[in-house]
Design a protein around this motif. Sequence first.
Motif, PDB file in Angstrom:
ATOM      1  N   GLN A  39       0.827  -1.208   0.000  1.00  0.00           N
ATOM      2  CA  GLN A  39       0.000   0.000   0.000  1.00  0.00           C
ATOM      3  C   GLN A  39       0.861   1.257   0.000  1.00  0.00           C
ATOM      4  O   GLN A  39       0.576   2.223  -0.713  1.00  0.00           O
ATOM      5  CB  GLN A  39      -0.922  -0.004   1.224  1.00  0.00           C
ATOM      6  CG  GLN A  39      -2.190  -0.824   1.053  1.00  0.00           C
ATOM      7  CD  GLN A  39      -3.174  -0.182   0.085  1.00  0.00           C
ATOM      8  OE1 GLN A  39      -3.573   0.959   0.250  1.00  0.00           O
ATOM      9  NE2 GLN A  39      -3.548  -0.923  -0.943  1.00  0.00           N
ATOM     10  N   ALA A  40       1.894   1.268   0.819  1.00  0.00           N
ATOM     11  CA  ALA A  40       2.787   2.429   0.861  1.00  0.00           C
ATOM     12  C   ALA A  40       3.484   2.623  -0.483  1.00  0.00           C
ATOM     13  O   ALA A  40       3.613   3.757  -0.973  1.00  0.00           O
ATOM     14  CB  ALA A  40       3.810   2.260   1.981  1.00  0.00           C
ATOM     15  N   ARG A  41       3.917   1.526  -1.089  1.00  0.00           N
ATOM     16  CA  ARG A  41       4.594   1.633  -2.393  1.00  0.00           C
ATOM     17  C   ARG A  41       3.623   2.088  -3.475  1.00  0.00           C
ATOM     18  O   ARG A  41       4.006   2.808  -4.407  1.00  0.00           O
ATOM     19  CB  ARG A  41       5.249   0.297  -2.754  1.00  0.00           C
ATOM     20  CG  ARG A  41       6.364  -0.098  -1.791  1.00  0.00           C
ATOM     21  CD  ARG A  41       7.238  -1.218  -2.343  1.00  0.00           C
ATOM     22  NE  ARG A  41       6.498  -2.421  -2.666  1.00  0.00           N
ATOM     23  CZ  ARG A  41       6.222  -3.396  -1.797  1.00  0.00           C
ATOM     24  NH1 ARG A  41       6.630  -3.288  -0.540  1.00  0.00           N
ATOM     25  NH2 ARG A  41       5.556  -4.476  -2.172  1.00  0.00           N
ATOM     26  N   LYS A  42       2.361   1.696  -3.341  1.00  0.00           N
ATOM     27  CA  LYS A  42       1.338   2.167  -4.288  1.00  0.00           C
ATOM     28  C   LYS A  42       1.192   3.685  -4.180  1.00  0.00           C
ATOM     29  O   LYS A  42       1.081   4.398  -5.186  1.00  0.00           O
ATOM     30  CB  LYS A  42       0.001   1.480  -3.999  1.00  0.00           C
ATOM     31  CG  LYS A  42      -1.147   1.933  -4.890  1.00  0.00           C
ATOM     32  CD  LYS A  42      -2.448   1.240  -4.504  1.00  0.00           C
ATOM     33  CE  LYS A  42      -3.629   1.774  -5.299  1.00  0.00           C
ATOM     34  NZ  LYS A  42      -4.914   1.152  -4.873  1.00  0.00           N
ATOM     35  N   GLY A  43       1.198   4.172  -2.942  1.00  0.00           N
ATOM     36  CA  GLY A  43       1.116   5.619  -2.733  1.00  0.00           C
ATOM     37  C   GLY A  43       2.323   6.333  -3.309  1.00  0.00           C
ATOM     38  O   GLY A  43       2.198   7.402  -3.929  1.00  0.00           O
ATOM     39  N   ALA A  44       3.497   5.745  -3.124  1.00  0.00           N
ATOM     40  CA  ALA A  44       4.712   6.338  -3.677  1.00  0.00           C
ATOM     41  C   ALA A  44       4.629   6.426  -5.198  1.00  0.00           C
ATOM     42  O   ALA A  44       4.979   7.454  -5.799  1.00  0.00           O
ATOM     43  CB  ALA A  44       5.923   5.511  -3.252  1.00  0.00           C
ATOM     44  N   ASP A  45       4.152   5.362  -5.819  1.00  0.00           N
ATOM     45  CA  ASP A  45       4.012   5.336  -7.275  1.00  0.00           C
ATOM     46  C   ASP A  45       3.034   6.406  -7.748  1.00  0.00           C
ATOM     47  O   ASP A  45       3.292   7.105  -8.731  1.00  0.00           O
ATOM     48  CB  ASP A  45       3.545   3.943  -7.709  1.00  0.00           C
ATOM     49  CG  ASP A  45       3.467   3.803  -9.222  1.00  0.00           C
ATOM     50  OD1 ASP A  45       4.520   3.986  -9.875  1.00  0.00           O
ATOM     51  OD2 ASP A  45       2.374   3.531  -9.742  1.00  0.00           O
ATOM     52  N   ARG A  46       1.937   6.559  -7.008  1.00  0.00           N
ATOM     53  CA  ARG A  46       0.925   7.561  -7.370  1.00  0.00           C
ATOM     54  C   ARG A  46       1.505   8.974  -7.302  1.00  0.00           C
ATOM     55  O   ARG A  46       1.106   9.862  -8.079  1.00  0.00           O
ATOM     56  CB  ARG A  46      -0.277   7.423  -6.437  1.00  0.00           C
ATOM     57  CG  ARG A  46      -1.349   8.475  -6.662  1.00  0.00           C
ATOM     58  CD  ARG A  46      -2.599   8.158  -5.865  1.00  0.00           C
ATOM     59  NE  ARG A  46      -3.425   7.176  -6.564  1.00  0.00           N
ATOM     60  CZ  ARG A  46      -4.551   6.658  -6.083  1.00  0.00           C
ATOM     61  NH1 ARG A  46      -4.968   7.002  -4.880  1.00  0.00           N
ATOM     62  NH2 ARG A  46      -5.244   5.786  -6.776  1.00  0.00           N
ATOM     63  N   LEU A  47       2.457   9.173  -6.404  1.00  0.00           N
ATOM     64  CA  LEU A  47       3.059  10.501  -6.226  1.00  0.00           C
ATOM     65  C   LEU A  47       4.304  10.703  -7.085  1.00  0.00           C
ATOM     66  O   LEU A  47       4.931  11.763  -7.034  1.00  0.00           O
ATOM     67  CB  LEU A  47       3.428  10.709  -4.753  1.00  0.00           C
ATOM     68  CG  LEU A  47       2.259  10.699  -3.764  1.00  0.00           C
ATOM     69  CD1 LEU A  47       2.783  10.737  -2.337  1.00  0.00           C
ATOM     70  CD2 LEU A  47       1.318  11.865  -4.021  1.00  0.00           C
ATOM     71  N   GLY A  48       4.672   9.672  -7.847  1.00  0.00           N
ATOM     72  CA  GLY A  48       5.851   9.781  -8.695  1.00  0.00           C
ATOM     73  C   GLY A  48       7.156   9.646  -7.936  1.00  0.00           C
ATOM     74  O   GLY A  48       8.212  10.101  -8.399  1.00  0.00           O
ATOM     75  N   LEU A  49       7.100   9.002  -6.763  1.00  0.00           N
ATOM     76  CA  LEU A  49       8.288   8.789  -5.944  1.00  0.00           C
ATOM     77  C   LEU A  49       8.861   7.399  -6.223  1.00  0.00           C
ATOM     78  O   LEU A  49       8.168   6.537  -6.774  1.00  0.00           O
ATOM     79  CB  LEU A  49       7.922   8.907  -4.458  1.00  0.00           C
ATOM     80  CG  LEU A  49       7.447  10.279  -3.986  1.00  0.00           C
ATOM     81  CD1 LEU A  49       6.918  10.186  -2.556  1.00  0.00           C
ATOM     82  CD2 LEU A  49       8.566  11.308  -4.078  1.00  0.00           C
ATOM     83  N   PRO A  50      10.094   7.140  -5.828  1.00  0.00           N
ATOM     84  CA  PRO A  50      10.648   5.794  -5.981  1.00  0.00           C
ATOM     85  C   PRO A  50       9.799   4.788  -5.212  1.00  0.00           C
ATOM     86  O   PRO A  50       9.193   5.133  -4.199  1.00  0.00           O
ATOM     87  CB  PRO A  50      12.044   5.901  -5.352  1.00  0.00           C
ATOM     88  CG  PRO A  50      12.327   7.344  -5.218  1.00  0.00           C
ATOM     89  CD  PRO A  50      11.023   8.058  -5.165  1.00  0.00           C
ATOM     90  N   THR A  51       9.754   3.572  -5.676  1.00  0.00           N
ATOM     91  CA  THR A  51       8.968   2.556  -4.977  1.00  0.00           C
ATOM     92  C   THR A  51       9.826   1.526  -4.259  1.00  0.00           C
ATOM     93  O   THR A  51       9.316   0.730  -3.481  1.00  0.00           O
ATOM     94  CB  THR A  51       8.017   1.833  -5.954  1.00  0.00           C
ATOM     95  OG1 THR A  51       8.777   1.283  -7.022  1.00  0.00           O
ATOM     96  CG2 THR A  51       6.972   2.798  -6.506  1.00  0.00           C
ATOM     97  N   ALA A  52      11.111   1.518  -4.503  1.00  0.00           N
ATOM     98  CA  ALA A  52      12.006   0.600  -3.801  1.00  0.00           C
ATOM     99  C   ALA A  52      12.150   1.064  -2.352  1.00  0.00           C
ATOM    100  O   ALA A  52      12.439   2.241  -2.107  1.00  0.00           O
ATOM    101  CB  ALA A  52      13.364   0.565  -4.475  1.00  0.00           C
ATOM    102  N   PRO A  53      11.927   0.180  -1.377  1.00  0.00           N
ATOM    103  CA  PRO A  53      11.979   0.586   0.029  1.00  0.00           C
ATOM    104  C   PRO A  53      13.241   1.347   0.425  1.00  0.00           C
ATOM    105  O   PRO A  53      13.158   2.362   1.132  1.00  0.00           O
ATOM    106  CB  PRO A  53      11.867  -0.742   0.780  1.00  0.00           C
ATOM    107  CG  PRO A  53      11.044  -1.598  -0.124  1.00  0.00           C
ATOM    108  CD  PRO A  53      11.499  -1.229  -1.507  1.00  0.00           C
ATOM    109  N   LYS A  54      14.397   0.894  -0.024  1.00  0.00           N
ATOM    110  CA  LYS A  54      15.642   1.563   0.382  1.00  0.00           C
ATOM    111  C   LYS A  54      15.729   2.969  -0.199  1.00  0.00           C
ATOM    112  O   LYS A  54      16.240   3.895   0.448  1.00  0.00           O
ATOM    113  CB  LYS A  54      16.847   0.723  -0.030  1.00  0.00           C
ATOM    114  CG  LYS A  54      17.014  -0.530   0.822  1.00  0.00           C
ATOM    115  CD  LYS A  54      18.281  -1.279   0.497  1.00  0.00           C
ATOM    116  CE  LYS A  54      18.432  -2.501   1.408  1.00  0.00           C
ATOM    117  NZ  LYS A  54      19.658  -3.280   1.103  1.00  0.00           N
TER     118      LYS A  54
END
Length: 209
Positions: A161-176
């Motif tokens: 879910q957090a990575r989905k939010g990152a993708d929606r905002l155009g942020l990196p999705t890799a945890p590190k």
Amino acid sequence: MDAIVKKLMREAGRTYAEEAGITLKDQPGALFKLLVLTNLMSARISAEIALSAARELFGAGGGTPRGMARLSWQERVDALGRGHYVRYDESTATRLGEMAEAVQDKYGGDLRRLPIEAGRDPGRAAELLREFKGIGPTGVDIFCREAQSVWPWLRPYFDAQARKGADRLGLPTAPKRLADEVPDKDLGRFAAALVRAARDKKLAGSVTS
């Protein structure tokens, strides 16, 4: 820090534990409250209702394993009802009582023993958390996402879910790479903010506009 991250943290940078009135610390009471909140949020019900129900349960005395176990089944049902958690109130009341007893039986009422039992291994911790009725993979993600604020060995914890939010905002999705966006102490708040962005298109639009 990226401008989008700064705006996101300003608008949504608070953990769900904070919203439920939990001052999250590496202490037995706070960790049990987080476990209760996790159980409530694991059902298919809005986060707002789960937060409200958690506050009602804590107000009724269910903020510790012993306190939750001492509440009668009806008292737990009533507290859930006051929080409008009515769809699953009866089964949840039973589950919370069983969970409180399990925390007392296995961990002596102190969830600080869970990391020791898990050898501070996130995978093993997930297995132990799933031993509590009502907590599946989604619940593990909720608990670990929030608990990383006080358990550094879980960091960085960015679930799907957090990575989905990152993708929606155009942020990196890799945890590190996401972890590089904020100081370690803010990872829990950042992860929760990303989850909100995943669930709320209006918030995501506001942050990226």
